[in-house]
Design an enzyme around this catalytic site. Sequence first.
Site, PDB file in Angstrom:
ATOM      1  N   HIS A  76       0.872  -1.171   0.000  1.00 42.42           N
ATOM      2  CA  HIS A  76       0.000   0.000   0.000  1.00 42.42           C
ATOM      3  C   HIS A  76       0.911   1.223   0.000  1.00 42.42           C
ATOM      4  O   HIS A  76       1.235   1.743   1.065  1.00 42.42           O
ATOM      5  CB  HIS A  76      -0.897   0.047   1.240  1.00 42.42           C
ATOM      6  CG  HIS A  76      -1.776  -1.157   1.417  1.00 42.42           C
ATOM      7  ND1 HIS A  76      -2.605  -1.303   2.508  1.00 42.42           N
ATOM      8  CD2 HIS A  76      -1.980  -2.245   0.650  1.00 42.42           C
ATOM      9  CE1 HIS A  76      -3.265  -2.447   2.412  1.00 42.42           C
ATOM     10  NE2 HIS A  76      -2.900  -3.048   1.299  1.00 42.42           N
TER      11      HIS A  76
HETATM   12  C1  LIG Z   1       0.132  -9.730   0.284  1.00 45.32           C
HETATM   13  C2  LIG Z   1      -0.666  -8.563  -0.243  1.00 45.32           C
HETATM   14  C3  LIG Z   1      -1.989  -8.410   0.144  1.00 45.32           C
HETATM   15  C4  LIG Z   1      -2.740  -7.338  -0.332  1.00 45.32           C
HETATM   16  N1  LIG Z   1      -4.034  -7.229   0.054  1.00 45.32           N
HETATM   17  C5  LIG Z   1      -4.779  -6.196  -0.374  1.00 45.32           C
HETATM   18  C6  LIG Z   1      -6.125  -6.059   0.041  1.00 45.32           C
HETATM   19  O1  LIG Z   1      -6.658  -6.881   0.769  1.00 45.32           O
HETATM   20  N2  LIG Z   1      -6.842  -4.991  -0.396  1.00 45.32           N
HETATM   21  C7  LIG Z   1      -6.295  -4.060  -1.208  1.00 45.32           C
HETATM   22  O2  LIG Z   1      -7.004  -3.104  -1.560  1.00 45.32           O
HETATM   23  N3  LIG Z   1      -5.029  -4.183  -1.650  1.00 45.32           N
HETATM   24  C8  LIG Z   1      -4.248  -5.227  -1.242  1.00 45.32           C
HETATM   25  N4  LIG Z   1      -2.956  -5.346  -1.673  1.00 45.32           N
HETATM   26  C9  LIG Z   1      -2.436  -4.333  -2.600  1.00 45.32           C
HETATM   27  C10 LIG Z   1      -2.801  -4.640  -4.043  1.00 45.32           C
HETATM   28  O3  LIG Z   1      -2.259  -5.865  -4.383  1.00 45.32           O
HETATM   29  C11 LIG Z   1      -2.263  -3.539  -4.953  1.00 45.32           C
HETATM   30  O4  LIG Z   1      -2.833  -2.306  -4.563  1.00 45.32           O
HETATM   31  C12 LIG Z   1      -2.619  -3.720  -6.413  1.00 45.32           C
HETATM   32  O5  LIG Z   1      -2.440  -5.028  -6.812  1.00 45.32           O
HETATM   33  C13 LIG Z   1      -1.807  -2.761  -7.263  1.00 45.32           C
HETATM   34  O6  LIG Z   1      -2.049  -2.945  -8.625  1.00 45.32           O
HETATM   35  P1  LIG Z   1      -1.129  -2.282  -9.729  1.00 45.32           P
HETATM   36  O7  LIG Z   1      -1.642  -2.708 -11.042  1.00 45.32           O
HETATM   37  O8  LIG Z   1      -1.041  -0.821  -9.483  1.00 45.32           O
HETATM   38  O9  LIG Z   1       0.329  -2.830  -9.469  1.00 45.32           O
HETATM   39  P2  LIG Z   1       0.923  -4.319  -9.542  1.00 45.32           P
HETATM   40  O10 LIG Z   1      -0.104  -5.318  -9.298  1.00 45.32           O
HETATM   41  O11 LIG Z   1       2.112  -4.298  -8.681  1.00 45.32           O
HETATM   42  O12 LIG Z   1       1.339  -4.481 -11.053  1.00 45.32           O
HETATM   43  C14 LIG Z   1       2.509  -3.956 -11.565  1.00 45.32           C
HETATM   44  C15 LIG Z   1       3.067  -4.922 -12.573  1.00 45.32           C
HETATM   45  O13 LIG Z   1       4.109  -4.272 -13.270  1.00 45.32           O
HETATM   46  C16 LIG Z   1       5.190  -5.141 -13.427  1.00 45.32           C
HETATM   47  N5  LIG Z   1       6.395  -4.309 -13.535  1.00 45.32           N
HETATM   48  C17 LIG Z   1       6.909  -3.504 -12.588  1.00 45.32           C
HETATM   49  N6  LIG Z   1       8.022  -2.901 -13.034  1.00 45.32           N
HETATM   50  C18 LIG Z   1       8.215  -3.340 -14.303  1.00 45.32           C
HETATM   51  C19 LIG Z   1       9.194  -3.072 -15.286  1.00 45.32           C
HETATM   52  N7  LIG Z   1      10.207  -2.223 -15.073  1.00 45.32           N
HETATM   53  N8  LIG Z   1       9.079  -3.693 -16.482  1.00 45.32           N
HETATM   54  C20 LIG Z   1       8.065  -4.552 -16.731  1.00 45.32           C
HETATM   55  N9  LIG Z   1       7.116  -4.841 -15.824  1.00 45.32           N
HETATM   56  C21 LIG Z   1       7.191  -4.238 -14.629  1.00 45.32           C
HETATM   57  C22 LIG Z   1       5.170  -5.997 -12.180  1.00 45.32           C
HETATM   58  O14 LIG Z   1       5.843  -7.212 -12.401  1.00 45.32           O
HETATM   59  C23 LIG Z   1       3.688  -6.161 -11.938  1.00 45.32           C
HETATM   60  O15 LIG Z   1       3.174  -7.291 -12.557  1.00 45.32           O
HETATM   61  C24 LIG Z   1      -2.164  -6.405  -1.208  1.00 45.32           C
HETATM   62  C25 LIG Z   1      -0.845  -6.564  -1.613  1.00 45.32           C
HETATM   63  C26 LIG Z   1      -0.088  -7.628  -1.131  1.00 45.32           C
HETATM   64  C27 LIG Z   1       1.325  -7.762  -1.568  1.00 45.32           C
END
Ligand SMILES: Cc1cc2nc3c(=O)[nH]c(=O)nc-3n(C[C@H](O)[C@H](O)[C@H](O)COP(=O)(O)OP(=O)(O)OC[C@H]3O[C@@H](n4cnc5c(N)ncnc54)[C@H](O)[C@@H]3O)c2cc1C
Lengths: 267, 584
Positions: B506
């Site tokens: 977060h």
């Molecule tokens: C254990 C855990 C439990 C959680 N539980 C909750 C919950 O209960 N409720 C809640 O609201 N949120 C929760 N979260 C948070 C939630 O997972 C994130 O807020 C959300 O998944 C973020 O989505 P995103 O698409 O922004 O980023 P991400 O899901 O992090 O996606 C980013 C992607 O970009 C890729 N990437 C990064 N850098 C590069 C690069 N340079 N080149 C190519 N690819 C790259 C990564 O590999 C990843 O796949 C939790 C997180 C964790 C770790």
Amino acid sequence: MEENRPPRTAKEAAQHQQDMSRRKFLKNSGVLAGGLVGGSLFGGLITNRFDKKDEKKVVNKKEHEAMSMEARQFFTRAHDFDVLSAATEQILPEDEHGPGAIKLGVPYYIDKQLAGRWGINGRDYRHSPYAVKLEDNDKSAGTAGEQSILDRGDLFLLGLRSLDDESQKRFSTAFDSATEDQQIELLTDFENDKVAMRGVQASEFFNLLLQSTLEGAYSDPQYGGNRNMEGWKMKEFPGAQASYAGYIEQDEFQKLEPVSLRDYQGH
Amino acid sequence: MVKKLEKVDAVIVGSGWTGGIAAAELTKAGYKVVILERGQDKKHEDFVGTKDELRYSKRYDLMQDLSKTTMTSRNSINKEAIPVRNNSNARLGNHTGGAGNHWNGMAFRWLPYDFEIYSKTVERYGKDKIPKESTMQDWGITYDELEPYYDQYEKTAGISGEENPIGPPRSDKYPNPPMKDTPTIKLFSKATKELGYHPYRIPSANMSQNYENPDGEKINGCVYCAFCEEYGCDFGAKADPIGTVLSTASKTGNLEIRNSANVNRVSHDGKKATGLVYTDITTGQEFEQPADIVVLAGFVFTNTQLLLTSKIGQPYNPKTGQGIIGKNFTGHFNNLSTYIGARGFFEEKKFNNFMGTGGLGASIDDFSGDNEDHTNLDYLHGYEVHYSQLGTRPIAHNEVPEGTPRWGKEFKKQSLKYFNRNLFITAQSGFLPNKETYMDLDPTYKDALGNPLLRVTVTYSQQDRNRAKAGVARCEEIMKQMGADSMNVTEVKDDIEFDHKFYTDHFFGGAIMGADPATSAVNTYSQMWDMDNLFVVGGSSFPHNSNYNPTVTIGAFAYRAAEGMLTYLKEGGNVAEKLLEKNA
Ligand SMILES: Cc1cc2nc3c(=O)[nH]c(=O)nc-3n(C[C@H](O)[C@H](O)[C@H](O)COP(=O)(O)OP(=O)(O)OC[C@H]3O[C@@H](n4cnc5c(N)ncnc54)[C@H](O)[C@@H]3O)c2cc1C
Ligand code: SF4
């Protein structure tokens, strides 16, 4: 059908009950066939548990010995392994609640882990410079272990030998032949950094030892520890159960026979 | 030599919720999209039988491989930063689906107060209430404007929930009823009611029943197997990007996900982004993928790092307060704003602690945001107290009453005794942005490909410590009411500092949104002010942290950003102005 035969053992009975609850759940919910579900709902679980013959039978003494016919992968000196065994047993001793670290297979678990990717910090950032000595006023700046150039394998060897040296120094005997009180005294001093180690603080080694002892006691038996799921049994943790849908609202405590990943995957 | 590829309509960094939502909306409209994802290809098939605590919770199988890249961390601008070397201090998304595979699924909306925090604070308490070091600001959008996008995300992810008695207004009810009520949830709800609070069930992305979303994607009902957090779902019962938005995008035939593609920088001519430059980490070959629009959806750290290494926007300088990229880093920090609270031990009761699911529980909002009158309190923003039954696993859970040794005979006895006889409640709190909590590039450390690591500086302010203390005291009060025989209560020390744990995922800031280019990096459609075909999506655009988990808000803003992208592809220009005119 074989799966309709009555359960033969307590464990089978528990699993049978669980399967029934799963079945009911599946029937009631009419799981969406189009969903992106892997094999577990349909193929795997429901049937495989009872397909396998003899897999559930209680492990007898002979088998237990067979399970212990393991060889060291990481530790080359038998004495290092003996010190490790004695140290883990002090952390999680055998008592009236059940087996201790040695019977659970913890030393072999640790040996296997150190021989793998974890032992060489394979997933960790390993670029220099390393900050071995951190400022006193910045205790929060990560642990020296994390910032140390030593990998986990190095740290274990160094730590176990320090433990043994310290025992020789204080009690003129090897750690594994020291008395219980002596062993506890030594481990406590490592825990509290009252012994100097090179490159890292003694507590770093101790914490790693403590953490991996608990891992070995309570991880799935496939890793070499938690033999016969005795760790889970002591803790009343039922392992890799497929579903708790039938129990989740119930007040009563559910004592279930544990299920290992081997049971779960069914091969 | 960088090999230049054929141009596509849109190229996206990252295949998590944000990248997935952008991909779904763009491909449905007929645009060709390439997602560059550094991690492996993952399918639901990979998650069958993932009930392995050692592999997923202790060895972090699904999370960022830090041997390739990480960040450095320090807690004051005068210190040298050290690298976060090991996953026990960082759990970030890494494969197709990103952190959306291993999230719990607690699915809260944020409060109207959050989006207008500055004006509402001044309005209620006057300017003087805002601490000197605070850099809090309005987001340039109201809750009411964001609400339709909240609704859209909740329907895509099939959120199971019930009306929050004191929650913000909703245009529609949750698409699914709440999860099952368990004895321990009942205990928490009863106790909080007796104390005069307003408990409600945590909305969850674990399905209370089988569900089909508006895109036709099917999600199964959850079986409460308790291997949710840190695991992919065994049953396809937790909403994740793979089973929803990425699947929707793939079905159009317009999406290509390129795995093992580590993006190193944004290519641009100073005015427009021209594409993304990445290394295929299976061969080491560097490629440039040109596109009409470029989307950064690689989470907070990657988004900020890419802007800085690509020299887009003005880097934030904590000494002068000038510049914007890297500004207002906030988060839920392990020792301050989450995982702190009260653990109760029960002599007479034994609970089925090992059953559960990631988002199962209840919460109270009586102290969230500005719901409590802060006139006489020494902090702003608030905390949300919850109990959740996500299922305790045996390696991680060896809780013993205070004073028990950490190992040996007595430890063994007590840890076995209390494994199913303890409950934990936590106060998750907001964290307000301050001048010295920010991100820039590390001068020393580099990743495996030679890119500078991102350096994160986190300085706790007294307000944040005060809020944490208040939250813990509330947990203690509630746990007592729940009837615990003894308690371990977290002590929040007066001098507590950031512990370099990036554990919660977060995290926010770096490319914050706003109505004014002078104080923000992107508009409320996540479009860069400085480069109108570049969209920076996700928590990186949030000017501060609320007391709730973020993903529903991240998802809502991703839908809004996707609307902006579609408008831009048709009409060009600054879409905030365009859409404002249209809606006026
Ligand atoms: C254990 C855990 C439990 C959680 N539980 C909750 C919950 O209960 N409720 C809640 O609201 N949120 C929760 N979260 C948070 C939630 O997972 C994130 O807020 C959300 O998944 C973020 O989505 P995103 O698409 O922004 O980023 P991400 O899901 O992090 O996606 C980013 C992607 O970009 C890729 N990437 C990064 N850098 C590069 C690069 N340079 N080149 C190519 N690819 C790259 C990564 O590999 C990843 O796949 C939790 C997180 C964790 C770790
Ligand atoms: S608890 Fe439910 S959502 Fe979580 S992994 Fe199990 S079935 Fe999936």
